[in-house]
Design an enzyme around this catalytic site. Structure first.
Site, PDB file in Angstrom:
ATOM      1  N   TYR A 161      71.371  69.067 -18.070  1.00  0.00           N
ATOM      2  CA  TYR A 161      71.596  69.214 -19.358  1.00  0.00           C
ATOM      3  C   TYR A 161      72.826  69.245 -19.923  1.00  0.00           C
ATOM      4  CZ  TYR A 161      71.142  71.803 -23.833  1.00  0.00           C
ATOM      5  OH  TYR A 161      71.210  72.127 -25.023  1.00  0.00           O
ATOM      6  N   SER A 203      76.809  71.404 -26.840  1.00  0.00           N
ATOM      7  CA  SER A 203      76.477  72.777 -26.724  1.00  0.00           C
ATOM      8  C   SER A 203      77.499  73.650 -25.863  1.00  0.00           C
ATOM      9  CB  SER A 203      75.136  72.940 -25.283  1.00  0.00           C
ATOM     10  OG  SER A 203      74.979  73.818 -24.596  1.00  0.00           O
TER      11      SER A 203
END
Length: 292
Positions: free
Chosen positions: A196, A183
């Site tokens: 995350y 990400s």
């Protein structure tokens, strides 16, 4: 925890997700993500077999259908969103692919073993592994991240990749490809997605290290680091409502991306077009400049 307790906790986690609507049904979104392939296929994955995790919706769906258009048969792994998975299967079959659906918790190593074995039993081979499944939970205060949430986020986002690679490794031959989903948050950080983002950093390190481990066997390992992409992940509990309303507006392009703008990166890294690339990361992120 004992093995039995761990199994019960995982089952309870799936039930809770199913009952509260998470991790998110694409069918429930008012504005549907754009997942349809944008161009005709050219046989770049003809005769190949791929596993796509999180393949029921979002980036996973777009990738699975694009792989099908390019000639691959596809195993779609997902948690519990059966309606979305059925729609993805139908779209892949419309492209001429054979499809295997596999529902369950990828944070469970036994489930990962069963998924890979089902693929081998059905097709006798495995050529591409796409580790895309993930979960996220917004928390602005690090002190409010519970032990349960921390364990679940790491279990789903990074442990599952280890489990699947371990299960798949005996069946991957020279020319096979592994593509992981990291990400943009790994590169620029995210104050509201601490656990995350930490898993995404681990995924990038895992990608580079696994590439070093396997490249001598002719198996390439790369990753894709999407920016803000319109999928069920954020509007279905992965971000506060006020952030969802302006999701993606902070990118240089001023908008969120669509899943079919990310899937071609997975295709490129899965096929022979990227035959001289391993340990690398592609960045479909709306123009956000990052290093690495």
């Amino acid at each position: 925890m004992t093995e039995n307790t761990t199994t019960l906790d995982r089952a309870a986690h799936i039930r809770a997700i199913d009952e509260d609507g998470g991790p998110g049904h694409e069918s429930a979104l008012e504005r549907k993500p754009e997942w349809q392939p944008r161009y005709p296929g050219s046989g770049r994955l003809k005769g190949k077999v791929a596993i796509v995790t999180g393949g029921d919706s979002g980036i996973g769906r777009a990738t699975a259908v694009l792989f099908a258009r390019e000639g691959a048969d596809v195993a779609i792994a997902y948690l519990c969103e059966h309606d979305d998975a059925k729609r993805t299967r139908e779209a892949c079959e419309a492209e001429g692919a054979e499809v295997l659906l596999s529902a369950g918790d990828l944070g469970n190593p036994d489930h990962c073993e069963g998924l890979v074995q089902a693929v081998i039993d059905k097709w006798g081979r495995l050529d591409v592994l796409v580790n895309n499944a993930g979960e996220q939970h917004p928390d602005e205060d690090v002190g409010k991240i519970t032990e349960e949430q921390l364990q679940r986020t790491f279990q789903t986002n990074i442990y599952s990749m280890f489990y699947l690679v371990q299960a798949a490794r005996p069946h991957l031959k020279a020319g096979a490809s592994i593509v992981n989903c990291t990400s943009v948050t790994m590169y620029k950080g995210s104050g509201g997605l601490l656990d995350y983002s930490a898993t995404k950093g681990a995924i990038t390190a895992f990608t580079r290290s696994l590439s070093e481990n396997l490249v001598g066997e002719g198996i390439r390992v790369n990753a894709v680091a999407p920016g803000p992409i319109w999928t069920p992940l954020n509007p279905c509990g992965g971000a506060p409502k006020e952030k969802v309303e302006h999701f993606g507006e902070g990118t240089p392009m001023g908008r969120p991306g669509e899943p079919n703008e990310v899937a071609p990166s997975f295709l490129f890294l899965a096929c022979e077009d990227s035959s001289y690339m391993s340990g690398q990361v592609l960045h479909p992120n709306g123009g956000i400049v990052v290093s690495g």
